[in-house]
Design a protein around this motif. Structure first.
Motif, mmCIF file in Angstrom:
data_model
loop_
_atom_site.group_PDB
_atom_site.id
_atom_site.type_symbol
_atom_site.label_atom_id
_atom_site.label_comp_id
_atom_site.label_asym_id
_atom_site.label_seq_id
_atom_site.Cartn_x
_atom_site.Cartn_y
_atom_site.Cartn_z
ATOM 1 N N ALA A 14 45.107 25.447 16.562
ATOM 2 C CA ALA A 14 45.528 26.652 16.507
ATOM 3 C C ALA A 14 44.148 27.108 17.004
ATOM 4 O O ALA A 14 43.975 28.361 17.965
ATOM 5 C CB ALA A 14 46.349 27.274 15.659
ATOM 6 N N GLU A 15 43.080 26.910 16.431
ATOM 7 C CA GLU A 15 41.845 27.565 16.525
ATOM 8 C C GLU A 15 41.161 27.167 17.968
ATOM 9 O O GLU A 15 40.716 28.133 18.522
ATOM 10 C CB GLU A 15 40.775 27.220 15.513
ATOM 11 C CG GLU A 15 41.280 27.621 13.962
ATOM 12 C CD GLU A 15 42.326 26.853 13.165
ATOM 13 O OE1 GLU A 15 42.856 27.178 12.341
ATOM 14 O OE2 GLU A 15 42.486 25.707 13.683
ATOM 15 N N GLU A 16 41.478 25.910 18.287
ATOM 16 C CA GLU A 16 40.761 25.530 19.586
ATOM 17 C C GLU A 16 41.442 26.312 20.658
ATOM 18 O O GLU A 16 41.102 26.802 21.678
ATOM 19 C CB GLU A 16 41.082 24.273 19.728
ATOM 20 C CG GLU A 16 40.102 23.413 18.739
ATOM 21 C CD GLU A 16 40.481 21.750 18.606
ATOM 22 O OE1 GLU A 16 39.424 21.093 18.636
ATOM 23 O OE2 GLU A 16 41.564 21.546 18.884
ATOM 24 N N ARG A 17 42.973 26.575 20.907
ATOM 25 C CA ARG A 17 43.742 27.229 21.557
ATOM 26 C C ARG A 17 43.346 28.352 21.694
ATOM 27 O O ARG A 17 43.116 29.112 22.644
ATOM 28 C CB ARG A 17 45.248 26.887 21.265
ATOM 29 C CG ARG A 17 45.987 25.649 21.829
ATOM 30 C CD ARG A 17 47.312 25.615 21.648
ATOM 31 N NE ARG A 17 47.823 25.999 20.243
ATOM 32 C CZ ARG A 17 48.033 25.073 19.244
ATOM 33 N NH1 ARG A 17 47.693 23.937 19.443
ATOM 34 N NH2 ARG A 17 48.500 25.734 18.096
ATOM 35 N N ALA A 18 42.912 29.306 20.380
ATOM 36 C CA ALA A 18 42.575 30.635 20.342
ATOM 37 C C ALA A 18 41.250 30.587 21.267
ATOM 38 O O ALA A 18 40.918 31.603 21.799
ATOM 39 C CB ALA A 18 42.463 30.936 19.096
ATOM 40 N N ALA A 19 40.297 29.701 20.827
ATOM 41 C CA ALA A 19 38.910 29.666 21.537
ATOM 42 C C ALA A 19 39.220 29.671 23.022
ATOM 43 O O ALA A 19 38.547 30.158 23.880
ATOM 44 C CB ALA A 19 38.361 28.501 20.944
#
Length: 150
Positions: A14-19
């Motif tokens: 989820a953090e990578e998709r947000a980035a």
């Protein structure tokens, strides 16, 4: 399929998709800005706003790192890069600050891209874990960014 296999996910976190979403928005924002001077001033305001949003320990380190980088290597232009404060030369990121909170890591990171001229033999560091920015760390960061753009 076992319960272990079904709970394993091999895609982006989820953090990578947000980035990645942050980066797409950064590109759209940059494209809408008018003059080069406006772009630079607004990009720095974006970086400072992103730093201001960080939790206390990350924010304090990011503020100090921003000050050291802009003073030590004025050729580097602040900009957002995947939602992180970054510093670019001719539009290409040379270094960046990744808060611990962003990817739920135990420490923040000062990273350098392959554009940074930190080459030392056949192996050298391109990222540094940060838990605190002391005067000694500031001096080391200043020297690294000067070397990175030399």
């Amino acid at each position: 399929m076992s319960s272990t296999e079904s709970s394993t996910h091999e895609g982006f976190t989820a953090e990578e998709r947000a980035a990645m979403k942050d980066h797409a928005q950064e590109l759209k924002t940059a494209a809408r800005r008018s003059s080069r001077a406006d772009k630079a001033a607004e990009a720095e305001r974006d970086v400072l706003a992103k730093i201001a949003e960080m939790q206390d320990s990350d924010r304090i380190m990011a503020e100090r790192i921003h000050a050291v980088i802009t003073a030590s290597a004025p050729a580097l232009a602040p900009k957002l890069w995947y939602g992180m404060p970054a510093y670019a030369l001719d539009g290409k990121v040379v270094c960046f600050f990744q808060s611990a909170e962003k990817f739920k890591a135990r420490y923040a990171t000062l990273g350098f891209s392959d554009r940074a001229k930190l080459d030392e033999g056949t192996m050298w560091a391109a990222g540094f874990a940060l838990t605190e920015v002391t005067a000694e760390v500031e001096a080391r960061i200043g020297a690294l960014v000067k070397q990175a753009v030399s």
